[in-house]
Structures are given as structure tokens and as C-alpha cells.
Scaffold this motif. Structure first.
Motif, PDB file in Angstrom:
ATOM      1  N   ASP A 458       0.810  -1.229   0.000  1.00 35.65           N
ATOM      2  CA  ASP A 458       0.000   0.000   0.000  1.00 35.65           C
ATOM      3  C   ASP A 458       0.838   1.271   0.000  1.00 35.65           C
ATOM      4  O   ASP A 458       0.515   2.242   0.699  1.00 35.65           O
ATOM      5  N   ARG A 459       1.904   1.289  -0.787  1.00 34.82           N
ATOM      6  CA  ARG A 459       2.753   2.479  -0.833  1.00 34.82           C
ATOM      7  C   ARG A 459       2.078   3.634  -1.580  1.00 34.82           C
ATOM      8  O   ARG A 459       2.622   4.743  -1.631  1.00 34.82           O
ATOM      9  N   ASN A 460       0.916   3.397  -2.161  1.00 31.22           N
ATOM     10  CA  ASN A 460       0.158   4.482  -2.784  1.00 31.22           C
ATOM     11  C   ASN A 460      -0.662   5.260  -1.758  1.00 31.22           C
ATOM     12  O   ASN A 460      -1.164   6.346  -2.053  1.00 31.22           O
ATOM     13  N   PHE A 461      -0.819   4.731  -0.530  1.00 29.86           N
ATOM     14  CA  PHE A 461      -1.520   5.463   0.521  1.00 29.86           C
ATOM     15  C   PHE A 461      -0.656   6.636   0.970  1.00 29.86           C
ATOM     16  O   PHE A 461       0.575   6.509   1.089  1.00 29.86           O
ATOM     17  N   ASP A 462      -1.289   7.744   1.279  1.00 27.01           N
ATOM     18  CA  ASP A 462      -0.523   8.954   1.596  1.00 27.01           C
ATOM     19  C   ASP A 462       0.421   8.781   2.780  1.00 27.01           C
ATOM     20  O   ASP A 462       1.557   9.255   2.754  1.00 27.01           O
ATOM     21  N   ILE A 463       0.000   8.079   3.832  1.00 29.03           N
ATOM     22  CA  ILE A 463       0.846   7.985   5.031  1.00 29.03           C
ATOM     23  C   ILE A 463       1.995   6.993   4.856  1.00 29.03           C
ATOM     24  O   ILE A 463       2.956   7.012   5.622  1.00 29.03           O
ATOM     25  N   TYR A 464       1.909   6.106   3.865  1.00 34.04           N
ATOM     26  CA  TYR A 464       2.960   5.106   3.649  1.00 34.04           C
ATOM     27  C   TYR A 464       3.867   5.450   2.468  1.00 34.04           C
ATOM     28  O   TYR A 464       4.883   4.791   2.253  1.00 34.04           O
ATOM     29  N   LYS A 465       3.516   6.482   1.729  1.00 35.57           N
ATOM     30  CA  LYS A 465       4.147   6.709   0.421  1.00 35.57           C
ATOM     31  C   LYS A 465       5.630   7.038   0.511  1.00 35.57           C
ATOM     32  O   LYS A 465       6.444   6.476  -0.228  1.00 35.57           O
ATOM     33  N   TYR A 466       5.980   7.931   1.423  1.00 35.39           N
ATOM     34  CA  TYR A 466       7.361   8.435   1.445  1.00 35.39           C
ATOM     35  C   TYR A 466       8.152   7.838   2.602  1.00 35.39           C
ATOM     36  O   TYR A 466       7.693   7.856   3.746  1.00 35.39           O
ATOM     37  N   ASN A 467       9.317   7.325   2.305  1.00 42.93           N
ATOM     38  CA  ASN A 467      10.174   6.729   3.329  1.00 42.93           C
ATOM     39  C   ASN A 467      11.067   7.801   3.963  1.00 42.93           C
ATOM     40  O   ASN A 467      12.282   7.808   3.818  1.00 42.93           O
ATOM     41  N   THR A 468      10.420   8.719   4.662  1.00 44.09           N
ATOM     42  CA  THR A 468      11.110   9.796   5.364  1.00 44.09           C
ATOM     43  C   THR A 468      10.788   9.700   6.848  1.00 44.09           C
ATOM     44  O   THR A 468       9.765   9.118   7.228  1.00 44.09           O
ATOM     45  N   PRO A 469      11.610  10.277   7.701  1.00 49.14           N
ATOM     46  CA  PRO A 469      11.391  10.152   9.159  1.00 49.14           C
ATOM     47  C   PRO A 469      10.035  10.660   9.639  1.00 49.14           C
ATOM     48  O   PRO A 469       9.527  10.189  10.650  1.00 49.14           O
ATOM     49  N   ASP A 470       9.457  11.642   8.926  1.00 46.96           N
ATOM     50  CA  ASP A 470       8.138  12.135   9.342  1.00 46.96           C
ATOM     51  C   ASP A 470       7.029  11.706   8.382  1.00 46.96           C
ATOM     52  O   ASP A 470       5.874  12.080   8.560  1.00 46.96           O
ATOM     53  N   GLY A 471       7.370  10.923   7.382  1.00 48.39           N
ATOM     54  CA  GLY A 471       6.374  10.415   6.445  1.00 48.39           C
ATOM     55  C   GLY A 471       5.904  11.421   5.422  1.00 48.39           C
ATOM     56  O   GLY A 471       5.006  11.117   4.624  1.00 48.39           O
ATOM     57  N   ALA A 473       6.411  14.286   2.183  1.00 51.23           N
ATOM     58  CA  ALA A 473       7.086  14.260   0.885  1.00 51.23           C
ATOM     59  C   ALA A 473       8.511  14.789   1.030  1.00 51.23           C
ATOM     60  O   ALA A 473       8.751  15.738   1.776  1.00 51.23           O
ATOM     61  N   PRO A 474       9.465  14.187   0.334  1.00 49.72           N
ATOM     62  CA  PRO A 474      10.866  14.641   0.435  1.00 49.72           C
ATOM     63  C   PRO A 474      11.047  16.004  -0.210  1.00 49.72           C
ATOM     64  O   PRO A 474      10.330  16.380  -1.133  1.00 49.72           O
ATOM     65  N   GLU A 475      12.034  16.729   0.291  1.00 49.98           N
ATOM     66  CA  GLU A 475      12.322  18.053  -0.258  1.00 49.98           C
ATOM     67  C   GLU A 475      13.077  17.956  -1.571  1.00 49.98           C
ATOM     68  O   GLU A 475      12.973  18.817  -2.429  1.00 49.98           O
ATOM     69  N   THR A 476      13.875  16.899  -1.721  1.00 46.00           N
ATOM     70  CA  THR A 476      14.647  16.703  -2.947  1.00 46.00           C
ATOM     71  C   THR A 476      14.361  15.327  -3.500  1.00 46.00           C
ATOM     72  O   THR A 476      13.839  14.444  -2.816  1.00 46.00           O
ATOM     73  N   LYS A 477      14.754  15.114  -4.723  1.00 49.55           N
ATOM     74  CA  LYS A 477      14.535  13.832  -5.379  1.00 49.55           C
ATOM     75  C   LYS A 477      15.502  12.760  -4.912  1.00 49.55           C
ATOM     76  O   LYS A 477      15.390  11.607  -5.291  1.00 49.55           O
ATOM     77  N   GLU A 478      16.450  13.143  -4.077  1.00 50.58           N
ATOM     78  CA  GLU A 478      17.430  12.172  -3.600  1.00 50.58           C
ATOM     79  C   GLU A 478      16.814  11.223  -2.587  1.00 50.58           C
ATOM     80  O   GLU A 478      17.273  10.111  -2.402  1.00 50.58           O
ATOM     81  N   THR A 479      15.760  11.708  -1.893  1.00 51.33           N
ATOM     82  CA  THR A 479      15.103  10.848  -0.907  1.00 51.33           C
ATOM     83  C   THR A 479      14.315   9.762  -1.624  1.00 51.33           C
ATOM     84  O   THR A 479      13.766   9.991  -2.691  1.00 51.33           O
ATOM     85  N   GLU A 480      14.248   8.605  -0.999  1.00 49.83           N
ATOM     86  CA  GLU A 480      13.576   7.482  -1.637  1.00 49.83           C
ATOM     87  C   GLU A 480      12.123   7.817  -1.908  1.00 49.83           C
ATOM     88  O   GLU A 480      11.393   8.198  -1.020  1.00 49.83           O
ATOM     89  N   ASP A 481      11.713   7.639  -3.147  1.00 53.91           N
ATOM     90  CA  ASP A 481      10.325   7.846  -3.545  1.00 53.91           C
ATOM     91  C   ASP A 481       9.957   6.738  -4.524  1.00 53.91           C
ATOM     92  O   ASP A 481      10.470   6.706  -5.637  1.00 53.91           O
ATOM     93  N   PRO A 482       9.092   5.828  -4.133  1.00 53.12           N
ATOM     94  CA  PRO A 482       8.773   4.700  -5.006  1.00 53.12           C
ATOM     95  C   PRO A 482       8.193   5.116  -6.338  1.00 53.12           C
ATOM     96  O   PRO A 482       8.336   4.424  -7.326  1.00 53.12           O
ATOM     97  N   LYS A 497      12.260   4.091   7.306  1.00 51.70           N
ATOM     98  CA  LYS A 497      12.301   5.318   8.097  1.00 51.70           C
ATOM     99  C   LYS A 497      10.900   5.866   8.384  1.00 51.70           C
ATOM    100  O   LYS A 497      10.691   6.517   9.401  1.00 51.70           O
ATOM    101  N   ASN A 498       9.976   5.616   7.469  1.00 51.69           N
ATOM    102  CA  ASN A 498       8.608   6.120   7.617  1.00 51.69           C
ATOM    103  C   ASN A 498       8.007   5.622   8.933  1.00 51.69           C
ATOM    104  O   ASN A 498       7.968   4.409   9.187  1.00 51.69           O
ATOM    105  N   PRO A 499       7.507   6.522   9.814  1.00 48.85           N
ATOM    106  CA  PRO A 499       7.011   6.092  11.125  1.00 48.85           C
ATOM    107  C   PRO A 499       5.812   5.163  11.032  1.00 48.85           C
ATOM    108  O   PRO A 499       5.626   4.287  11.889  1.00 48.85           O
ATOM    109  N   HIS A 500       4.984   5.334   9.999  1.00 51.49           N
ATOM    110  CA  HIS A 500       3.802   4.484   9.858  1.00 51.49           C
ATOM    111  C   HIS A 500       4.187   3.083   9.371  1.00 51.49           C
ATOM    112  O   HIS A 500       3.612   2.080   9.820  1.00 51.49           O
ATOM    113  N   LEU A 501       5.166   3.027   8.480  1.00 55.17           N
ATOM    114  CA  LEU A 501       5.665   1.717   8.048  1.00 55.17           C
ATOM    115  C   LEU A 501       6.342   0.995   9.217  1.00 55.17           C
ATOM    116  O   LEU A 501       6.206  -0.229   9.379  1.00 55.17           O
ATOM    117  N   LEU A 502       7.044   1.748  10.035  1.00 54.48           N
ATOM    118  CA  LEU A 502       7.669   1.152  11.222  1.00 54.48           C
ATOM    119  C   LEU A 502       6.619   0.605  12.173  1.00 54.48           C
ATOM    120  O   LEU A 502       6.808  -0.458  12.777  1.00 54.48           O
TER     121      LEU A 502
END
Length: 754
Positions: A458-471, A473-482, A497-502
Motif C-alpha cells: 500500500d505504498r500508494n496510501f498517503d501515510i505510507y508513500k514516502y520513506n522519510t522520518p516524518d512520512g 514528501a521529500p524536499e529533494t529527489k534524492e530521498t527514496e520515492d517509489p 524510516k517512515n514512522p507508519h511503516l515502522l
């Protein structure tokens, strides 16, 4: 305890007589003790004569202040409005004690004022509530808002109603309790209406009763009059009886009423004549000529509403007839359903909103309805928003007992969080290597499987989409974005890293400790993902998942016995209710219904969009008809697609591909209606078979024995030495039960999972 003023409107009058000189001005207010739930709000009318200068100035200021925003409130000291409750004409009543509120719109020409009539649930208290008239031109807050609307050339509110002081009052009440407009009379709004009230006042029911009446009067039946009584005729008379509350002629005007329309169009009908014998209806008819003047001014708006209703009703009537034919109820069979059963399945227009949900609770936070009534609301209306859904699902999933108070639930939250953190989460976080190498290998394999599924689920769900510490959207394209095909994530060795995935990972690992025999099985992450998205609390989501898995564990047993039993049940159900489709699937080598396996495994999660999945699941979780209602939903999908399959497909691969491609093509609401009607038909067939079986067991046949075959008009079943009637099937009998079917995994041995 200090009070909060939530609403205030000045220049709201009581008219004790026809003379305007006797009119009494006052303030209409809504108050609430601080810390109390909304259902304890008190509606009061206070005459100006009961107030001193300081109180008057404070309330005028409150009127202007609160009139700017519905979200504002003012604190009231203990003595702000003290000593006024016993004054003449003053009254107070809790909002939750009101049955309905009638809003009579003012004359556009100023011929009469807009008014509000309050109807209490208690007839005795109802008589003490005066009609309240809004003198808009004298009210500062209403005048100010009218000027603002005139500047934008918009004399209407967002709802399309002409603006007057009663609109502000209605908006405020609607923000505090559940307020629903009736279709029978648009001026009447029900307060915290029961589901029976909502159904009784629906246009479909009233239209159907009129149709039934025309047919039944030909044979002199009086049943329809009884149905009118059941449809709150007593309430209708109370509306017509409003003239007894005031001497003002303008206050007695009754607007165009369905009963008046009925009388005009069908005056020669014996049924209508009988209806018109009621003196209250005659009062409505007498006042109609005066009301016609008002209605003529808004003929265009009335016509548009009538045309819209006609279009909606015609569509609904066609759908009603189509369902009756497709589901086999229009034949001369032993199995027929009632109009009420059909209407209940079709009537899904009353979702549980935040206000409606709060109206279910008393001052202690205990549900004041029966559990079945609450489930009826959910089953037939669903839940309106995700905020309300979180609270409701905690009950549906058994975390909160249905009879608990708000204090008990707060204590339960703390206790469950402590148990989760201390008994499960800390246990695996502080876990040391197991001395048994095989056990350690098994444990590491479980962790690998869980993390692998969490990363891709379910990486298309908004809370799971971005693997960032606060979940976020990343500021740059370098952050993992499926969505951008990040190479780090594609390698499957990236860290979460995503808190909801954790949280998903934590819960699944803790459940592995809670239920070590089952272990982790692919598909469990699909179930948890939905639950966590709604609840958004790790500890509560864990307990929701634990209870959810009580019913879903049988889908993941190693020997697949649980899912096999469901498939066998579905096969028998299909043979019973969809014999033509069953026969065709046999020819396609698809009689085992293998293509249904994935849908049942994770409750259709991959066939519907996420909001629809939530609506489907919460209906299943009510166990309103059966704890295995998902099988009837699957049956509805088969029934809905039966003709395309029979006419176009003839091979197993074709059938499998057809069902695999159904994602995003199905209307879940239509399928749920069909599911309910299929269950009703199934239950009636089972009852008929059981009755006939009992009778025919005692009838001698030509051979001197006893007949054991059962013939129904829709199908024929013959018993022999190797067959039993469907009504005797343990699988089909179990479908009639609301009790959960629980199947546990056997104790795990070292070689259980390879």
C-alpha cells in the motif's frame, strides 16, 4: 461550574396573541457546561424583560460576536444570566430531548416573519414550548449578514435556502446534534433521528404507501391507514396542531403539504376520502389557500426540486424492478420478499456522521441504543468520514466493549498501551539470540518476510508513500520515492524510516509473539494496513488487529482448511441460488470457484478502491445478518457477472482472467444491496425446505415408504441414499449464525514451516 455560550440570536419573539403590541422580544441561546459532552447542550429562550441592562448588553455583544463564526463560543460566569429561568414564557430544554424542529421561512415581501416550532419527545413538555418568531430586520447579527450577502448579490446560503435568522440557528444546532431534513415535509428536521424515523419519512416509503393504497382500496382494505399510523401520523397531527400554540394568524400558516397535494389530486379516491376524515388533515386543508400565496413566489425552485425527485425516483424504481427480476423474486415461487425488505436493502442514504455517532451516547459516554440498532445504522448507511470511522471501528473490532463508558474507555486505552509496550514490543526489541539454531533461523525468516511485505504494501496510501522520518514528501529527489523508481528501494535492502511503516512492522512482529503458532503469512500486512490507516495509533491498532485476526486466522492456516471450508460453502451457496451459473462453470472446469480465492483471502481489498474497502469491511464487521456475510458479497459478484460469463466464456483460463480483471470496475454499493437480498432469499429458501422436509417426511410414497424429496418452484432437489437436502448442510446452516467462526492454527513444530 462555568458555562459556555455556543449560540445567541437577539430579537426572537413570542407572539401570545394576534396583536403585535403583545409580542415579547427575547434571546434564543444555546449553552453548555464546560467539560460536558455535546448532547448536554441546553436550548433556552430568555425574554428581554427578565434581564438587567448589563445582561442585555452582554447578550447583544454575544449575538454580534457569535454571529461572525459558528466555531466561536463565549464563557459565561456563574451569575451572567442568573435568576431568569422562572420568568413568564421563558423555557429551556436539552437539544437531545427534542424530537424535531420545524423551520418556517419568512415571506419574501415581509408579510410574515420566519418562525421555528420545537417538538419535544415528551408530549407534555411539547405543549410548554412556544412558537418562536425571528424579527430579522430588528436583529443586528442578521441585518449585518444580509448586507454582506446583498453586496455579493447572493440572497441564498450555500444550501440554496433564502437567508433568515433561522438559518443561523439551524446551522448551530446541526453542528451540535444530528439534524436531518425530512422528505415528507422539507420544513421539518429530525433531531438525532432513529433509523426507523429516517425510513418512515423517506419519499420512497411514502410514495409506495400511496401506491399500495390505490390498489388496496379496490378491495376495501384498511391496512394502509394502519401503515400511515405507523409512519408517525401522530407527529403529522402535532405539526398541524401548531395553531394551538399561538394566537397569531401568520404563525398558523401551513405550507404546501404532501397530504394537501394528495387531497387535490385524488379527491374522489375512497382511500383519500378516508384519510381526509381526520380533523387534523382538514385543518391543513383550510390553511392551504393562505400558504399558496407564499409557494407561488417560489414556484421555480419548487418545480426544480420536484423534477429532481422525479428523476431520482424513476431511476430508483427501475433499479428496484431490475433487482427483483435478477434475484428471482418476481416468479411465482415459494420464496418472496416483502416490500419492506426490499426497501431496507435499497435505502442506504443515512450514513453515520460525527453528530449522529455522538447522539448514540448518554452523558456518561455509554451507548443509549441497543447494539443491534447501532449496527443497523452502520450496515445500511456506512460511516461518513474517517474521523468517525476510527471511533466506530474500535467498537466493531472488539477493543471497546459496547456497554463501556467514556471513562472506562480512557482507562482501557492506557492499560492496552502498557500491555502492548511491556509484554510484546519490548520483548522483541530486547530479544537475544535463541540458543536453538533452527528457532533463530525461523525467527529471522519471519522478520525478513514481515519487512519485505511492509516495504511494498500500500505504498500508494498517503501515510505510507514516502520513506522519510516524518512520512512527508521529500524536499529533494534524492530521498527514496517509489513513484520515481528509487534504486535504493528497488534493491530491497533499504531501511524503513517512515514512522507508519515502522508501526506496521512493529505490530506484525508483536503479533508473531502473540500468536506464535500461526507465524506471519503473506496477506496479513494487507489487513493490518487498512486497520492502522484508520486507527493511527500503534497500540490500539495492534489490539484491533488481534481481534480482527480472530475471524481472519482461518484464511491463513497452513493446511488451508479455513479457506477451503469457505470455498465449499460458497460452492453450495452458488448451487442453491445460482444454478444456471453453477452449471455453466462446471462446463468451464471452474466448479471449484478457484478464481474467488484471492478475493476472500483479504476481503476484496485488491478489487476495490481504498474508501470502498473501508465501507465494505465495516459492514462485514457488524455481523448484522451473518458472521460470514463476505460469502454473500462474493455471491453477489458472481450473480452480477453471471450473464456475461454464461454468454461469452467457456474455458477455465477465460473465467480466471475475467475475474482477475475486475479491479476498479464494480459498484460496491450495488453489490452490497444484492448481498443483502441474496441473504434474505437464502434464509427464506432454507426455512421453506426445512418446513417442507418436515411435512413430506410423514407422507407415504407409492412404494409404501416416505417421500423425502422437496420441490420448490425455482428448483428441484431430490433426496437419495447419497444426498442430503441443502437445508441439512453444516456449511449452509452456519451461514445463518452471527457467531464468529474461529479456526486456530495447530501448535507449530520445528518442521511446520520450511
Amino acid at each position: 461550574m462555568s458555562m459556555e455560550l455556543l449560540f445567541c440570536k437577539s430579537k426572537v419573539f413570542v407572539h401570545p396573541s394576534k396583536s403585535s403590541q403583545d409580542n415579547i422580544p427575547g434571546f434564543l441561546i444555546i449553552t453548555l457546561e464546560q467539560g460536558q459532552p455535546r448532547q448536554e447542550c441546553v436550548l433556552a429562550w430568555v425574554p428581554e424583560s427578565a434581564l438587567d441592562k448589563k445582561q442585555l448588553n452582554w447578550l447583544y455583544h454575544a449575538d454580534l460576536t457569535l454571529g461572525k463564526s459558528e466555531l466561536q463560543k463565549l464563557k459565561m460566569g456563574p451569575g451572567t444570566l442568573g435568576g431568569i429561568s422562572s420568568m413568564a414564557w421563558s423555557f429551556s430544554i436539552k437539544l437531545g430531548y427534542l424530537y424535531s424542529i420545524e423551520f418556517r421561512v419568512p415571506s419574501p415581501t415581509g408579510l410574515w416573519h420566519g418562525s421555528v416550532i420545537l417538538h419535544s419527545k415528551s408530549p407534555q413538555e411539547d405543549d410548554t414550548l412556544p412558537v418562536l418568531f425571528f424579527h430579522d430586520k430588528a436583529c443586528p447579527s442578521t441585518e449585518r449578514k444580509m448586507k454582506e450577502l446583498n453586496k455579493s448579490f447572493d440572497p441564498f446560503t450555500s444550501s440554496g435556502d433564502i437567508y433568515w435568522g433561522g438559518i443561523d440557528f439551524r446551522s448551530s444546532v446541526a453542528s451540535l446534534v444530528d439534524l436531518k431534513q425530512t422528505y415528507v415535509d422539507p420544513t421539518v428536521w429530525l433531531v438525532n433521528a432513529s433509523l426507523d424515523d429516517l425510513r418512515n419519512f423517506s419519499p420512497q416509503l411514502m410514495q409506495r404507501r400511496l401506491s399500495e393504497g390505490k390498489a388496496k382500496t379496490e378491495v376495501g382494505s384498511s391496512n394502509l391507514w394502519d401503515k400511515w399510523e405507523a409512519a408517525k401520523w401522530g407527529f403529522m397531527t402535532r405539526v398541524a396542531d401548531a395553531t394551538s400554540k399561538t394566537g397569531s394568524y401568520m404563525g398558523s400558516l401551513i405550507r404546501k403539504h404532501p397530504l394537501v397535494m394528495l387531497a387535490e389530486k385524488n379527491g374522489n379516491n375512497p382511500y383519500v376520502k378516508k384519510l381526509l376524515e381526520n380533523p387534523r388533515v382538514q385543518e391543513v386543508q383550510d390553511d392551504f389557500d393562505s400558504a399558496r400565496v407564499y409557494l407561488a413566489k417560489w414556484a421555480l425552485g419548487v418545480k426544480q426540486q420536484a423534477d429532481q425527485y422525479q428523476r431520482t425516483h424513476e431511476i430508483g424504481d427501475s433499479y428496484r424492478k431490475a433487482l427483483t427480476k435478477e434475484l428471482g423474486f418476481d416468479s411465482q415461487s415459494d420464496v418472496q420478499f416483502t416490500e419492506e425488505e426490499l426497501s431496507r436493502a435499497l435505502e442506504r442514504k443515512f450514513p453515520v456522521s460525527k453528530q449522529k455517532w455522538e447522539s448514540f451516547f448518554d452523558s456518561q459516554g455509554r451507548i443509549s441504543l441497543t447494539v443491534n440498532e447501532v449496527k443497523d445504522f452502520i450496515f445500511h448507511g456506512g460511516i461518513e468520514d474517517f474521523g468517525t470511522r476510527k471511533e466506530v471501528w474500535l467498537f466493531l473490532l472488539g477493543v471497546y466493549p459496547w456497554d463501556s463508558s467514556s471513562d472506562e474507555r480512557e482507562q482501557l486505552d492506557q492499560t492496552l498501551a502498557e500491555i502492548y509496550n511491556n509484554n510484546y514490543k519490548s520483548k522483541w526489541l530486547n530479544r537475544s539470540t535463541h540458543p536453538d539454531a533452527q528457532e533463530e533461523e525461523y525467527w529471522q525468516d519471519q522478520l525478513f518476510r514481515i519487512e519485505k511485505d511492509v516495504k511494498r504494501n500500500d505504498r500508494n496510501f498517503d501515510i505510507y508513500k514516502y520513506n522519510t522520518p516524518d512520512g512527508s514528501a521529500p524536499e529533494t529527489k534524492e530521498t527514496e520515492d517509489p513513484s520515481e523508481g528509487d534504486k535504493t528501494e528497488e534493491s530491497e535492502h533499504w531501511s524503513i524510516k517512515n514512522p507508519h511503516l515502522l508501526s506496521l512492522k512493529n505490530i506484525l512482529i508483536c503479533y508473531n509473539i502473540y500468536n506464535p503458532n500461526l507465524g506471519y503469512v503473506q496477506g496479513m500486512a494487507d489487513l493490518l494496513s487498512v486497520v492502522y490507516y484508520i486507527v493511527r495509533d500503534e497500540a490500539l491498532s495492534f489490539w484491533c488487529f488481534v481481534n480482527f485476526m480472530d475471524r481472519m486466522e482461518r484464511n491463513f492456516l497452513r493446511d488451508q482448511s479455513g479457506i477451503r471450508d469457505q470455498m465449499l460453502t460458497l460452492t453450495e451457496l452458488c448451487q442453491l441460488l445460482l444454478p444456471q451459473l453453477t452449471e455453466h462453470l462446471n462446463k468451464c472446469d471452474s466448479s471449484n470457484l478457484f478464481f474467488c480465492f484471492r478475493m476472500l483471502l483479504v476481503w476484496f481489498k485488491r478489487e476495490f478502491e481504498f474508501p470502498d474497502v473501508c465501507s465494505i469491511w465495516e459492514i462485514f464487521l457488524t455481523d448484522y445478518y451473518s458472521s460470514q456475510f463476505q460469502l454473500f458479497f462474493m455471491l453477489a459478484i458472481l450473480q452480477k457477472n453471471s450473464q456475461p460469463i454464461i454468454q461469452n466464456l467457456n474455458q477455465f483460463d477465460q473465467v480466471l482472467k475475467y475475474f482477475n480483471d475486475l479491479h476498479g470496475t464494480m459498484d460496491w454499493s450495488d453489490l452490497m444491496t444484492r448481498s443483502e437480498l441474496l441473504f434474505i432469499r437464502f434464509k427464506k429458501i432454507m426455512e421453506v425446505m426445512e418446513r417442507k422436509s418436515e411435512i413430506e417426511e410423514n407422507i407415504p410414497n407409492n412404494d409404501g415408504g416416505k417421500t423425502t424429496g422437496v420441490q420448490l418452484h425455482d428448483f428441484e432437489i431430490e433426496d437419495n441414499d447419497n444426498q442430503t437436502l441443502p437445508c441439512a448442510s453444516k456449511y449452509l446452516q452456519l451461514l445463518l449464525s452471527k457467531k464468529l467462526v474461529v479456526q486456530r492454527e495447530n501448535p507449530r513444530a520445528k518442521d511446520s514451516i520450511k
